[in-house]
Design a protein around this motif. Structure first.
Motif, PDB file in Angstrom:
ATOM      1  N   LEU A 182       0.833  -1.201   0.000  1.00  0.00           N
ATOM      2  CA  LEU A 182       0.000   0.000   0.000  1.00  0.00           C
ATOM      3  C   LEU A 182       0.868   1.253   0.000  1.00  0.00           C
ATOM      4  CD1 LEU A 182      -2.818  -1.041   2.522  1.00  0.00           C
ATOM      5  CD2 LEU A 182      -2.986  -0.850   0.029  1.00  0.00           C
ATOM      6  N   GLU A 183       1.968   1.213   0.744  1.00  0.00           N
ATOM      7  CA  GLU A 183       2.860   2.364   0.809  1.00  0.00           C
ATOM      8  C   GLU A 183       3.539   2.612  -0.530  1.00  0.00           C
ATOM      9  OE1 GLU A 183       4.874   5.643   2.477  1.00  0.00           O
ATOM     10  OE2 GLU A 183       3.106   4.513   3.113  1.00  0.00           O
ATOM     11  N   GLN A 184       3.980   1.544  -1.194  1.00  0.00           N
ATOM     12  CA  GLN A 184       4.608   1.686  -2.520  1.00  0.00           C
ATOM     13  C   GLN A 184       3.612   2.239  -3.536  1.00  0.00           C
ATOM     14  OE1 GLN A 184       5.886  -2.372  -2.995  1.00  0.00           O
ATOM     15  NE2 GLN A 184       7.994  -1.943  -2.362  1.00  0.00           N
ATOM     16  N   THR A 185       2.379   1.734  -3.486  1.00  0.00           N
ATOM     17  CA  THR A 185       1.338   2.219  -4.402  1.00  0.00           C
ATOM     18  C   THR A 185       1.071   3.702  -4.181  1.00  0.00           C
ATOM     19  OG1 THR A 185       0.303   0.032  -4.445  1.00  0.00           O
ATOM     20  CG2 THR A 185      -1.049   1.883  -5.152  1.00  0.00           C
ATOM     21  N   LYS A 186       1.017   4.100  -2.938  1.00  0.00           N
ATOM     22  CA  LYS A 186       0.771   5.502  -2.596  1.00  0.00           C
ATOM     23  C   LYS A 186       1.897   6.399  -3.120  1.00  0.00           C
ATOM     24  CE  LYS A 186       0.212   8.546   1.423  1.00  0.00           C
ATOM     25  NZ  LYS A 186       0.197   8.593   2.918  1.00  0.00           N
ATOM     26  N   ILE A 187       3.136   5.972  -2.907  1.00  0.00           N
ATOM     27  CA  ILE A 187       4.286   6.774  -3.341  1.00  0.00           C
ATOM     28  C   ILE A 187       4.310   6.904  -4.864  1.00  0.00           C
ATOM     29  CG2 ILE A 187       6.803   6.830  -3.466  1.00  0.00           C
ATOM     30  CD1 ILE A 187       6.816   5.493  -0.684  1.00  0.00           C
ATOM     31  N   LEU A 188       4.073   5.793  -5.562  1.00  0.00           N
ATOM     32  CA  LEU A 188       4.084   5.833  -7.028  1.00  0.00           C
ATOM     33  C   LEU A 188       3.006   6.778  -7.560  1.00  0.00           C
ATOM     34  CD1 LEU A 188       4.663   2.063  -7.921  1.00  0.00           C
ATOM     35  CD2 LEU A 188       6.295   3.947  -8.161  1.00  0.00           C
ATOM     36  N   LYS A 189       1.817   6.703  -6.990  1.00  0.00           N
ATOM     37  CA  LYS A 189       0.734   7.581  -7.444  1.00  0.00           C
ATOM     38  C   LYS A 189       1.050   9.035  -7.150  1.00  0.00           C
ATOM     39  CE  LYS A 189      -3.022   4.188  -7.404  1.00  0.00           C
ATOM     40  NZ  LYS A 189      -4.315   3.773  -6.825  1.00  0.00           N
TER      41      LYS A 189
END
Length: 301
Positions: A182-189
């Motif tokens: 979830l953290e990686q997805t948030k950062i990428l977005k």
């Protein structure tokens, strides 16, 4: 060919093997280069990030190198495939597909790796042209363009972070359910990376230049370039037959002197390193040639 015995046999006659042969030829060594003529970058139109040769066609670089190496009369060429390697008391024997047998005191493997390409329709046609593995080799030419990465999880996150240096117009295709945290997805977005989880059906392209990624739901993503790191295997099984160790990435394990764990066997170029580039191949080949010559001197003096 009449001569059968050499100081060194080099298996693989692309950039690394040719570079090593120049070092050895200039050291007055009797050298045989065995090459089957299938370099891994044969579909790539231009080579980059190699000073004095930036933007040149790969085949032109290797052809010029071979002409220069051929000026050293102790360097010999054999066009064919090495299929068997046997360690003998005083060196090695190499058998070719046509049945010829050559011997040498030392062997250098400059055999590269074989990329195991995806069966996505159009992938192989675009490989090395618009489907790329290395931003240092090709990123400048597609800077600021619409770009996709095919990867997932930790690799997908790190690859997207890397490629964002060359373009902000970036898509991450996980080719199935995302395994990003979830953290990686948030950062990428937050960095404007669009994530596609739909499975890929095909690449729409023209002569290897990609136009669209077509997903199995028939959605399209228009892109100019795609980055992917396909799995690979050693292009040649002979090092393993001789007992040479591979590392956890599947590369030939060499020390700082390009030596494998088998005495008298050396390796250089793409078969030994994740940094796959012409410049690195040339560098490690040149060094390996010098090291082999020094070892021969030490044995004979």
């Amino acid at each position: 060919m009449e001569q059968k015995n050499f100081d060194v046999i080099i298996i693989g006659g692309s950039y690394s093997g040719l570079s090593a042969s120049m070092s050895l030829g200039r050291s007055l060594r009797q050298v045989l280069i065995i090459d089957s003529g299938l370099p891994c970058n044969r579909q790539t139109p231009y080579s980059h990030n190699f000073i004095t040769q930036d933007g040149e066609k790969p085949a032109v670089i290797s052809a010029k190198a071979k002409l220069q190496v051929a000026l050293y009369k102790t360097v010999h060429f054999y066009n064919g495939l090495a299929i068997e390697a046997v360690k003998k008391e005083n060196g090695f024997e190499i058998k070719t597909e046509s049945g010829e047998v050559f011997s040498s005191r030392k062997i250098l493997f400059a055999t590269g790796v074989k990329d195991l390409l995806s069966d996505i329709k159009g992938f192989a046609d675009c490989w090395g042209i618009s489907v790329l593995h290395c931003p240092y080799c090709h990123g400048y030419e597609v800077k600021n363009e619409k770009t996709a990465i095919i990867a997932n999880g930790e690799m997908g996150f790190d690859f997207a972070k890397l490629i964002s240096n060359w373009t902000k117009d970036l898509r991450l295709c996980t080719n199935g359910k995302s395994t990003l945290t979830l953290e990686q997805t948030k950062i990428l977005k937050q960095h404007g990376v669009i994530i596609f989880e739909e499975e890929i059906d095909s690449f729409e392209h023209r002569e290897g230049n990609i136009k669209n990624i077509i997903f199995k739901n028939q959605e399209k993503a228009g892109v100019k370039a795609v980055y992917v790191r396909p799995p690979f295997e050693q292009h040649c099984n002979l090092p393993a037959d001789l007992g040479c160790d591979l590392n956890e990435q599947g590369l030939l394990k060499v020390d700082s002197m390009q030596k494998t764990n088998v005495a008298g066997v050396y390796a250089s170029g793409d078969c030994t390193t994740q940094m796959r580039s012409v410049a690195i191949a040339v560098s490690t080949g040149s060094f390996a040639g010098a090291v082999i010559n020094k070892e021969l001197i030490d044995e004979d003096f």
